[in-house]
Structures are given as C-alpha cells and as structure tokens.
Design a protein around this motif. Structure first.
Motif, PDB file in Angstrom:
ATOM      1  N   SER A 143       0.795  -1.218   0.000  1.00  0.00           N
ATOM      2  CA  SER A 143       0.000   0.000   0.000  1.00  0.00           C
ATOM      3  C   SER A 143       0.829   1.270   0.000  1.00  0.00           C
ATOM      4  CB  SER A 143      -0.925   0.006   1.221  1.00  0.00           C
ATOM      5  OG  SER A 143      -0.153  -0.032   2.414  1.00  0.00           O
ATOM      6  N   LEU A 144       2.156   1.162   0.172  1.00  0.00           N
ATOM      7  CA  LEU A 144       2.993   2.356   0.274  1.00  0.00           C
ATOM      8  C   LEU A 144       3.853   2.606  -0.955  1.00  0.00           C
ATOM      9  CD1 LEU A 144       4.237   1.989   3.979  1.00  0.00           C
ATOM     10  CD2 LEU A 144       2.323   3.355   3.116  1.00  0.00           C
ATOM     11  N   ASN A 145       3.956   1.635  -1.834  1.00  0.00           N
ATOM     12  CA  ASN A 145       4.872   1.764  -2.961  1.00  0.00           C
ATOM     13  C   ASN A 145       4.181   1.373  -4.268  1.00  0.00           C
ATOM     14  OD1 ASN A 145       7.698   2.155  -1.550  1.00  0.00           O
ATOM     15  ND2 ASN A 145       6.662   0.500  -0.433  1.00  0.00           N
ATOM     16  N   SER A 146       4.539   2.056  -5.335  1.00  0.00           N
ATOM     17  CA  SER A 146       4.025   1.697  -6.660  1.00  0.00           C
ATOM     18  C   SER A 146       5.066   2.064  -7.710  1.00  0.00           C
ATOM     19  CB  SER A 146       2.711   2.412  -6.961  1.00  0.00           C
ATOM     20  OG  SER A 146       2.884   3.819  -6.975  1.00  0.00           O
ATOM     21  N   LEU A 147       5.150   1.241  -8.727  1.00  0.00           N
ATOM     22  CA  LEU A 147       6.106   1.409  -9.817  1.00  0.00           C
ATOM     23  C   LEU A 147       5.367   1.236 -11.134  1.00  0.00           C
ATOM     24  CD1 LEU A 147       9.133   1.690 -10.676  1.00  0.00           C
ATOM     25  CD2 LEU A 147       9.223  -0.821 -10.647  1.00  0.00           C
ATOM     26  N   SER A 148       5.605   2.136 -12.074  1.00  0.00           N
ATOM     27  CA  SER A 148       4.897   2.090 -13.353  1.00  0.00           C
ATOM     28  C   SER A 148       5.874   2.257 -14.515  1.00  0.00           C
ATOM     29  CB  SER A 148       3.838   3.194 -13.427  1.00  0.00           C
ATOM     30  OG  SER A 148       2.840   3.004 -12.458  1.00  0.00           O
TER      31      SER A 148
ATOM     32  N   THR B 263     -18.522  -0.717 -32.069  1.00  0.00           N
ATOM     33  CA  THR B 263     -17.531  -1.269 -31.152  1.00  0.00           C
ATOM     34  C   THR B 263     -18.111  -2.509 -30.476  1.00  0.00           C
ATOM     35  OG1 THR B 263     -16.559   0.913 -30.707  1.00  0.00           O
ATOM     36  CG2 THR B 263     -16.125  -0.829 -29.104  1.00  0.00           C
ATOM     37  N   PHE B 264     -17.288  -3.573 -30.415  1.00  0.00           N
ATOM     38  CA  PHE B 264     -17.651  -4.815 -29.749  1.00  0.00           C
ATOM     39  C   PHE B 264     -16.794  -4.961 -28.497  1.00  0.00           C
ATOM     40  CE2 PHE B 264     -18.433  -5.263 -34.246  1.00  0.00           C
ATOM     41  CZ  PHE B 264     -19.703  -5.808 -34.296  1.00  0.00           C
ATOM     42  N   ARG B 265     -17.406  -5.363 -27.380  1.00  0.00           N
ATOM     43  CA  ARG B 265     -16.707  -5.464 -26.106  1.00  0.00           C
ATOM     44  C   ARG B 265     -16.947  -6.842 -25.485  1.00  0.00           C
ATOM     45  NH1 ARG B 265     -19.447  -0.653 -26.370  1.00  0.00           N
ATOM     46  NH2 ARG B 265     -18.167   1.227 -26.367  1.00  0.00           N
ATOM     47  N   PHE B 266     -15.887  -7.365 -24.869  1.00  0.00           N
ATOM     48  CA  PHE B 266     -15.980  -8.673 -24.234  1.00  0.00           C
ATOM     49  C   PHE B 266     -15.210  -8.637 -22.923  1.00  0.00           C
ATOM     50  CE2 PHE B 266     -16.307  -9.214 -28.792  1.00  0.00           C
ATOM     51  CZ  PHE B 266     -17.464  -9.968 -28.904  1.00  0.00           C
ATOM     52  N   GLY B 267     -15.543  -9.542 -22.024  1.00  0.00           N
ATOM     53  CA  GLY B 267     -14.916  -9.578 -20.717  1.00  0.00           C
ATOM     54  C   GLY B 267     -15.692  -8.716 -19.742  1.00  0.00           C
ATOM     55  N   LYS B 268     -15.051  -8.311 -18.646  1.00  0.00           N
ATOM     56  CA  LYS B 268     -15.661  -7.417 -17.685  1.00  0.00           C
ATOM     57  C   LYS B 268     -15.681  -6.019 -18.277  1.00  0.00           C
ATOM     58  CE  LYS B 268     -16.434 -10.301 -14.313  1.00  0.00           C
ATOM     59  NZ  LYS B 268     -17.779 -10.577 -13.790  1.00  0.00           N
ATOM     60  N   LEU B 269     -16.863  -5.550 -18.660  1.00  0.00           N
ATOM     61  CA  LEU B 269     -16.964  -4.352 -19.474  1.00  0.00           C
ATOM     62  C   LEU B 269     -16.460  -3.103 -18.780  1.00  0.00           C
ATOM     63  CD1 LEU B 269     -20.415  -4.975 -21.140  1.00  0.00           C
ATOM     64  CD2 LEU B 269     -18.139  -5.629 -21.907  1.00  0.00           C
ATOM     65  N   GLU B 270     -16.533  -3.054 -17.439  1.00  0.00           N
ATOM     66  CA  GLU B 270     -16.070  -1.855 -16.760  1.00  0.00           C
ATOM     67  C   GLU B 270     -14.571  -1.647 -16.928  1.00  0.00           C
ATOM     68  OE1 GLU B 270     -16.884  -4.912 -13.420  1.00  0.00           O
ATOM     69  OE2 GLU B 270     -17.627  -4.395 -15.404  1.00  0.00           O
ATOM     70  N   MET B 271     -13.849  -2.674 -17.380  1.00  0.00           N
ATOM     71  CA  MET B 271     -12.420  -2.506 -17.601  1.00  0.00           C
ATOM     72  C   MET B 271     -12.125  -1.593 -18.772  1.00  0.00           C
ATOM     73  SD  MET B 271     -10.443  -3.748 -15.469  1.00  0.00           S
ATOM     74  CE  MET B 271      -8.958  -3.655 -16.445  1.00  0.00           C
ATOM     75  N   GLU B 272     -13.124  -1.307 -19.596  1.00  0.00           N
ATOM     76  CA  GLU B 272     -12.889  -0.424 -20.731  1.00  0.00           C
ATOM     77  C   GLU B 272     -12.315   0.915 -20.294  1.00  0.00           C
ATOM     78  OE1 GLU B 272     -16.308   0.715 -22.935  1.00  0.00           O
ATOM     79  OE2 GLU B 272     -15.159   1.252 -24.684  1.00  0.00           O
ATOM     80  N   LYS B 273     -12.611   1.335 -19.065  1.00  0.00           N
ATOM     81  CA  LYS B 273     -12.137   2.619 -18.587  1.00  0.00           C
ATOM     82  C   LYS B 273     -10.635   2.663 -18.385  1.00  0.00           C
ATOM     83  CE  LYS B 273     -15.974   4.721 -18.645  1.00  0.00           C
ATOM     84  NZ  LYS B 273     -16.182   5.827 -19.559  1.00  0.00           N
ATOM     85  N   ASN B 274      -9.944   1.525 -18.550  1.00  0.00           N
ATOM     86  CA  ASN B 274      -8.496   1.527 -18.366  1.00  0.00           C
ATOM     87  C   ASN B 274      -7.751   1.438 -19.687  1.00  0.00           C
ATOM     88  OD1 ASN B 274      -6.144   1.545 -16.792  1.00  0.00           O
ATOM     89  ND2 ASN B 274      -5.971  -0.674 -16.938  1.00  0.00           N
ATOM     90  N   VAL B 275      -8.433   1.327 -20.818  1.00  0.00           N
ATOM     91  CA  VAL B 275      -7.753   1.181 -22.082  1.00  0.00           C
ATOM     92  C   VAL B 275      -7.367   2.550 -22.617  1.00  0.00           C
ATOM     93  CG1 VAL B 275      -8.992  -0.927 -22.578  1.00  0.00           C
ATOM     94  CG2 VAL B 275      -9.849   1.219 -23.476  1.00  0.00           C
ATOM     95  N   GLN B 276      -6.682   2.550 -23.754  1.00  0.00           N
ATOM     96  CA  GLN B 276      -6.186   3.747 -24.416  1.00  0.00           C
ATOM     97  C   GLN B 276      -5.060   4.388 -23.626  1.00  0.00           C
ATOM     98  OE1 GLN B 276      -7.443   4.045 -27.214  1.00  0.00           O
ATOM     99  NE2 GLN B 276      -9.515   3.323 -27.179  1.00  0.00           N
ATOM    100  N   GLY B 277      -4.429   3.678 -22.684  1.00  0.00           N
ATOM    101  CA  GLY B 277      -3.477   4.364 -21.823  1.00  0.00           C
ATOM    102  C   GLY B 277      -2.103   3.739 -21.816  1.00  0.00           C
ATOM    103  N   VAL B 278      -1.126   4.555 -21.449  1.00  0.00           N
ATOM    104  CA  VAL B 278       0.232   4.087 -21.277  1.00  0.00           C
ATOM    105  C   VAL B 278       0.810   4.702 -20.019  1.00  0.00           C
ATOM    106  CG1 VAL B 278       0.715   3.613 -23.673  1.00  0.00           C
ATOM    107  CG2 VAL B 278       1.000   5.912 -22.823  1.00  0.00           C
ATOM    108  N   GLY B 279       0.142   4.546 -18.909  1.00  0.00           N
ATOM    109  CA  GLY B 279       0.707   5.084 -17.685  1.00  0.00           C
ATOM    110  C   GLY B 279      -0.329   5.217 -16.617  1.00  0.00           C
ATOM    111  N   SER B 280       0.051   4.999 -15.378  1.00  0.00           N
ATOM    112  CA  SER B 280      -0.852   5.192 -14.266  1.00  0.00           C
ATOM    113  C   SER B 280      -0.041   5.484 -13.029  1.00  0.00           C
ATOM    114  CB  SER B 280      -1.725   3.956 -14.054  1.00  0.00           C
ATOM    115  OG  SER B 280      -0.921   2.849 -13.732  1.00  0.00           O
ATOM    116  N   GLU B 281      -0.746   6.072 -12.049  1.00  0.00           N
ATOM    117  CA  GLU B 281      -0.083   6.365 -10.777  1.00  0.00           C
ATOM    118  C   GLU B 281      -1.106   6.290  -9.667  1.00  0.00           C
ATOM    119  OE1 GLU B 281       1.478  10.199  -8.346  1.00  0.00           O
ATOM    120  OE2 GLU B 281       1.218  10.316 -10.509  1.00  0.00           O
ATOM    121  N   GLU B 282      -0.783   5.623  -8.622  1.00  0.00           N
ATOM    122  CA  GLU B 282      -1.657   5.592  -7.454  1.00  0.00           C
ATOM    123  C   GLU B 282      -1.214   6.648  -6.468  1.00  0.00           C
ATOM    124  OE1 GLU B 282      -3.514   1.171  -7.245  1.00  0.00           O
ATOM    125  OE2 GLU B 282      -2.236   1.853  -5.668  1.00  0.00           O
TER     126      GLU B 282
END
Length: 842
Positions: free
Chosen positions: A355-360, A823-842
């Motif tokens: 919970s204290l460290n993150s690496l991206s 657009t066709f979507r499969f899997g857990k659909l709410e995960m779509e909000k994480n696509v189109q990206g190349v980076g994250s930070e908590e």
C-alpha cells in the motif's frame, strides 16, 4: 425490461468515473495531479493494518422492480463526503465493497435518470448486507443527508477548471478533439490547432505530464483518441509555480479514465466517415490486486479535398511624394487533396507490491505519414518592372515519421498524512522524413519555369527527470518542492535540387540547402505552500528556471544562437467554498516565455517567392495574469460558472509581415520576422451554464468575450506603428436528450468571431453538428451516426493589413461529412475505462 435497457444506454455514457478510482491513464503521468496531496481517507484504507469488512447490496428500479446493472456505487466519508472507494453493480444488480475500515460512511448510488440515493452506514465489527436498495426514477434526492461532494459536468478545484467528460453523455461518441471543443475557453480550429482564450501558446499535458508530442503527432492524438476514454479535461489558465510550463498561454491537462482491478477485458471496433476516413481499433486489459497491464492499438486513414484562393498587394514608400506606391499584385487559386495515415500502439504496466509503494512503466509508438497534391494558378503583376506573369505550379509532397515515447516512475508514501515522494524519468524519440516535388510552368511573362525536388529529414531526442516531494507541516498545511531537468538534441536537413531543362542534370539549390542542429537544457526548481483555514485555502509558489539553447545552420555563422535565460515565476492562489457549493477563486501569476532558437537566429530562410528571418534582439515575454472565478452547482437546475480575467504581456512576440527589395529575387518580395510588441493584453470573461431539468435532457451554453489590445512601435519607420483594439467572442450550444426511450440525440452549434494578431485577422467560423447513438446486448455492442458541419459552413479566412503588405486568403475543406462506428466489447466491461493508456499512478 424496456426500462432497464433505457437505463443501460445512459449508464454506459456515465462510465465508472463517479467512483473515482485511483490510478490509470495515458502517457507520462497518472490519474492524480503531480504533487497534489492524496485523499487522506483513501490512504488510511490502504495503510490500515486491522480487520476490514465488506458492504453488499442489490440495486433495484423502484417502479419496475427490475435489477439495475452497472450503477455507480461510491463509499463516502460521513463527515465531509470525501470519496473512499467505489464499484459498479454487476449484471444481477449486486455490488460488493471490500476492504472497508471501521467508521461512519455514506453509501451513494447514482445513475442518469434516477434520483441519487444516499444511505448512512456505521461499520463497527462486522460486514454489512444492505439487502435491496430501490432507486427512484427522476431527479436526485438526499434522503435528509447533507452532501458536500458532487460531480457536475463542470467544476472547479483550486486553480483548475474541470470539464468532467465522463459525466457528459452528449460527447461519448466523439473524439478528444470534440471534448476539447466543449471545454471552457478552449477552441480547436479546422486544422486541429488548439487555442485557449484565443492564445495558441498553450501547453498540452496528458495525465499531469507535458505530452512532448510534436505538433502533428498531437493533432493525430486528439483526433483519434475516443472521448469515452477520458475522465476529465483540466484547464489551468493561470498555472501556479508548481507547473513547469514554458508558455504563457496556460495548460490543458487531458486525464484518461481510471483503473479497475481484477478483470480481463478486450474490445475491437471500426469507425469511418464519408471524407473518406477509416479507423480500426483494439484494446486489451489484464489486472489483479498488484499488477495491471494494458495495451492499445489503432490505425487511421483519411483523405480530403481543399480549395484555396486569395490575393495580395505589396507597397513601397515613395520618398518624393511621401506616399505608398504599389509594387506587386498577386491573385491565386488552387485545388488539392491530402491523404494521411497513422498507427498507434501502447503498453502500460503498473505494479503495487504494497500500500505504500508503486512502480509504473509506459511505452508508446506512433507512426504517421501522408501525401498531398495541389495545382495552383497564379497571376503576378510587377508594377516597377511593368510585367505580368501567369504560371501554374504542380506540387506533390509526402511525409512519414515515427514517435516513440517511454517512461517510468516510482511513488512512495511515507505515512497516511500526505508525506510522499515521486521520482520519474521520461523520454521520447522522433524521426521524420519528407519529400516535395513541384513543377512551375510560365504561360505569360519571363520564362522562369522550374522543376524542383526537395528531400528533408529531422531527428529529435528528449530526456527529462523529475523529483516531487510533499510533506504536511500541520493538519491543514503542506509544503511541496520539486526539481526537474530536461535535455534535447535535434537536427534537421533540407536538400533541394533543380532540374536543368533539356538535360537530366539536377543542381543543388545551395541558397535553400539547410543542415541545422539544435540543443537545449532546462533546469527547474519550485516550492509551494498550501494552507487551509476551514473552507478557505491559500497557495503560494515560486519557480526558478534556467534554460540554455543552441542553434546553428552549417555554413552560416550568422545563424548561430547560444544563449541562457533565467526566470523567476511567482504565483498566488486563493480559493473559498461555501457549504452550499459556491466556489470562488482569485489568482495571480507572473510568467516569462523565452523566444525559440529559430526566432532568434538571423538565418534567412528563402522560399520560392518570399523569405523569413529571425531576430536576435528578441527578449523574453513577461506576462501578468489575474483571474477571478465563481462556480455554483444547483442540484435541480445544473451549474453556473463565471470567470473574469486580465492578461497583460510586455514585449509579446508577434510576426511582422513586410516588403523589401531582394537581390536574390530581383524585385520587391514579402518577408516575415518575429518582433517584440510593446504592450498587449486580453481582458474578458467567460460564462458557462448547464441546464439539466430532468435525467434525460441537458442543455449547455458557453460564451467567451474578450477585448484584445496590441500596441506596436517601430523606431525606424513610423508607418509601422500600430494600436489595435478588437472585441472577440465565441459561443457554443450543446444539446443531449433521449426520445422514445431508445434513441439518444446529440446536437451542437459553434460560432467564433474574428480574432486578431499584429497586422493580421482571422475571419469568423461556425458550424452545426448532430448525431445519434445506441448500445445493445448489455453494452457489448455500440453504434453511432454523426453528421459534421451539416451546412458545410466551416472554412478559414485570413486578412493581413500591414503598412506595406495587404492580403486575403481562404481555405475550404470538405468539412461536411457523415461518420459512423461500431464497437464490440468482451470480458468485464467496466475494464474499458483503463484502455487507451500508457501510464498510471496511485
């Protein structure tokens, strides 16, 4: 079931943004602004070592008694409504909030078309099953609970004005360019150029970091990236000392959607238009509690026609009569076609061991290219030579390039009180190549026909490192400091040659041959102090910058630039929020913008009929910005926002268009040169209102009106002295509604009046757009249909009225077109909000 389908179409457009999950995003940065203090309750949830509990329940439509899937459920702190964590209900309407620390909370369930439900919860020593929770169709309700955190389409936070894209259903079928058009103060012209309050020197950031994309790559990015991948767009018109911007026009920060854990998702689709344009895309996301991996690939091909026309007149001073004599008159028309393609692929990896460290780590590659052709007819009359020339120019050009960006960053939380440090390293590589061939044939006048070919290339390497450290010095106070360094190496080559008619011999055009190199180093340090007194916040900052630039064209010693700039940038921001959600903000910043290496270089860059030259006497532009903002969110109406601003610049850099005799051309020709304007300012105001009388309708209106003033004096020629005043205004109206319980309708109208620069003016432009959208099969298939610029009004026209040169030009493209996509979507659909990206930070 019909009611559930109707609800689902709308809930898709809201997305998972109401839950405000930490992390996620595109590009160098993450979902949290660099250096901002983390939410204390979120941090407590992470660092709590005792036993945690869960909250479960089932969401049901009170009228139809059917379960509601993909409803946004958020857990809020009871005392101040700060966000703690959130989820979405599944296909059966069930939600589960896990890892909840003992305490007092509010549970919020929200969806467009339903009253927002709030339920108090007291977690003591056991998990809670809330059973069936019923949502009432209609406007939002509070159930007797006072709530201080809401998510309107427009909101304000400290120095930022935020457009919450994920909350705006009317823009979900569009692109990032469309979303920028809806952002207060932002305009995107027909060529994809972005301005903020009429100023083009604006920084575009992606997820709290400078994009560092080239101008053309940035245009491709905002025109391709779907709007439904965005969380919000932040406009920082008066950036504090914390932000390392090199411009004086403000910052536009594009924040992509958040990350959701423990899911697998993939999608693919195809968009197209009648221009024609075609754009396939696909994405994949995999995540668990510690790892998150996402990738995205897309492509685009487009073709469009354009028509250009214009005329110009050049004058010279007559020393005998003290009048101006006409030297040259030109008139031209041209028809052309542009074909462009691009492809993008990205990879994002995020690791949180505890919970204290993150690496991206992120990496992205963008390939682009294009071809263009045009045929121009031009008539030129030379009055001093008493000669008419009429000729045609057939041009064919091509380009291709690659941009590769990469980066990594590490974040460490020392405790749960906001004490943290972030270290990042980012870089990019750009490699471009171009070619141009044209044949000029004279039909009338002296035969100066020419067959010319030019080959060019450019390379650029960037590397930057940042360290940001924040530590609270009291419960309501925080100090942030930061260091950053950036280096750039670049080179460019332009090699033109001309065919000797009647032979196969091509001679190098030594006058226009150019082999240039450039280097730059930037070193910055900042400190900010933030103190809260209840709902009143003060923020003071100071940034110091040292910049060194070098530039030279081989074989031209007069082109050499080697200089160092030192700048200090103070800032003050005061903000206040009432319990009834009135937001006030007063700010001042002073910024300095340095001239570029090519602006300082006195190398003469010759075109075919004109030339440009730099100005080694250019000084840095000093800009003082003052702003006052007020914003209010009304639960049963919508929101209102008003901004009043004054931005004055000393020694602003503008482009001077003039006429001079050239021995190279043997006649008077036009030339351009950057100059420091004595004084300039923009003073105006913005008005923004969103009207939402019911869940299935919102109407939004935005206006920006400002007075533009430019004062320029020339010590050598009084004819060039100029004082220009002009009122400029722009309006936008957006409508979204749902009819017949199945169909979404979108419509927008835009108008921008004429705007000015030194001795130049851009004429008004306007358009009306409309579209339809629907989603089927539990959100797994989405389709849309749009008509852009219904009446084909959009075009760009420019007028130049300098003392010795006047011109008018017009450019018209096939701006009216029909676009459609699936657009066709499969899997857990709410995960779509994480696509189109190349980076994250908590």
């Amino acid at each position: 079931m019909k009611r559930v389908v109707i609800y689902f179409l709308l809930s898709m457009m809201m997305g998972a943004a109401m839950a405000q999950f930490p992390g996620g995003g595109f590009g160098p940065g993450g979902g949290r602004p660099m250096g901002d203090r983390p939410n204390m309750q979120q941090t407590t949830q992470k660092t709590y070592k005792g036993k945690t509990y869960s909250i479960t329940g089932t969401l049901i439509d009170k009228t139809t008694k059917e379960t509601l899937f993909y409803v946004n459920v958020a857990l809020l702190q009871a005392e101040d409504s700060l966000f703690v964590k959130g989820v979405s209900s599944d296909d059966s309407g069930v939600f589960v909030l896990q890892g909840v620390v003992p305490g007092k909370y509010l549970l919020r369930a929200s969806a467009i078309g339903y009253q927002t439900l709030y339920e108090p919860i007291d977690i003591d020593s056991s998990s809670v099953d809330m059973g069936k929770l019923y949502l009432q169709q209609g406007a939002a309700m509070l159930n007797g609970v006072e709530v201080t955190a809401t998510r309107p389409i427009y909101s304000m936070e400290d120095e930022k004005i935020m457009y919450n894209v994920s909350e705006d259903p009317s823009i979900q079928t569009g692109t990032t360019s469309d979303a920028l058009q809806n952002t207060p103060g932002v305009e995107v012209d027909v060529e994809g150029n972005v301005t903020l309050r009429g100023v083009s020197s604006v920084d575009i950031w992606i997820n709290d970091k400078p994009s560092r994309l080239t101008a053309e790559s940035l245009k491709n990015y905002i025109q391709q990236l779907p709007a439904n991948t965005l969380e919000r767009i932040e406009v920082i018109t008066n950036p504090s000392a914390k932000y390392a911007t090199k411009t004086d026009g403000g910052i536009i920060n594009i924040v992509t959607n958040a990350k959701i854990k423990k899911n697998v998702f993939y999608s693919f689709g195809l968009n197209g238009s009648s221009q024609p344009r075609i754009s396939p895309h696909a994405s994949f996301v995999w995540a668990n509690e510690k790892w998150s991996i996402s990738s995205w690939i897309s492509g685009s091909y487009s073709s469009n026609k354009n028509h250009n026309s214009g005329y110009s007149t050049s004058f010279v001073a007559n020393d005998t009569t003290d009048q101006l004599d006409t030297s040259t008159f030109q008139r031209y028309t041209s028809e052309g076609r542009n074909k462009n393609w691009s492809g993008n692929i990205s990879l994002n990896m995020h690791y949180s061991p505890d919970s204290l460290n993150s690496l991206s780590f992120w990496m992205m590659s963008m390939l682009s290219g294009g071809k263009s052709s045009s045929l121009e007819q031009r008539l030129r009359r030379e009055y001093f030579l008493n000669e008419d020339n009429f000729y045609t120019t057939d041009r064919n050009s091509g380009s291709k390039g690659v941009w590769v960006g990469f980066g990594t960053w590490y974040t460490h939380l020392f405790n749960n009180q906001g004490h943290n440090i972030m270290v990042s390293l980012n870089g990019n590589i750009t490699n471009n190549a171009s070619s141009s061939d044209y044949v000029r044939k004279y039909i009338l006048g002296t035969d100066l026909s020419k067959d010319k070919s030019t080959r060019g290339s450019s390379k650029s390497y960037d590397l930057n490192a940042d360290v940001d450290y924040s530590i609270p010095y009291s419960k309501n106070g925080e100090i942030s400091v930061g260091l950053s360094g950036a280096v750039n190496w670049g080179s460019s080559l332009s090699s033109p040659d001309t065919l000797v008619f009647g032979t196969d011999v091509r001679n190098i055009d030594s006058l226009r041959f150019q082999d240039a190199m450039n280097r730059s180093q930037d070193y910055d340090a900042y400190v900010t102090l933030r103190q809260k007194f209840g709902n009143f916040t003060m923020k003071f900052g100071l940034r110091g910058e040292v910049s060194h630039i070098f530039y030279q064209v081989a074989g031209h010693p007069e082109s050499k630039v080697s200089t160092t700039f030192f700048n200090l940038k103070p800032s003050v921001h005061l903000s206040y929020r009432t319990k009834s959600m009135h937001n006030f903000n007063l700010s001042y910043t002073r910024r300095l913008r340095n001239p570029s290496n090519t602006q300082l270089s006195e190398y003469i860059d010759y075109g075919e009929d004109d030339y440009s030259i730099g100005n080694s006497l250019l000084a840095s532009v000093a800009t003082n910005s003052f702003e006052f903002n007020w914003m209010k969110y009304f639960e049963k109406f919508g929101s209102l926002g008003i901004t009043v601003y004054h931005r004055n610049s000393h020694r602003d850099i503008n482009t001077l268009t003039d006429v001079a005799y050239s021995d190279v051309f043997g006649r008077y020709v036009r030339y351009t040169m950057p100059v420091n304007v004595g004084k300039s300012f923009n003073t105006g105001g913005e008005f923004n209102v969103t009207y939402r009388p019911k869940g299935f309708l919102n109407l939004r209106f935005y206006a920006n009106i400002y007075d533009s003033y430019i004062n320029y004096s020339d010590s050598k020629d009084a004819n060039k002295n100029s004082v220009r005043h002009k009122f400029t205004y722009s309006f936008r109206i957006n409508l979204w509604t749902k009819v017949w319980n199945v169909l979404e309708i979108h419509a927008s109208a835009n108008y921008r009046s004429a705007s000015q620069s030194l001795f130049a003016e851009t004429k008004p432009n306007y358009s009306i757009n409309a579209g339809l959208r629907a989603t089927f099969w539990k959100k797994r298939i989405s389709v849309y249909l749009n008509v852009q610029d219904i009446f084909n009004w959009n075009k760009s026209s420019n007028i130049t009225t300098s003392p010795y040169y006047e011109s008018w030009s017009s450019n018209k493209t096939n701006s009216r077109y029909i676009s459609a996509g699936v657009t066709f979507r499969f899997g857990k659909l709410e995960m779509e909000k994480n696509v189109q990206g190349v980076g994250s930070e908590e």
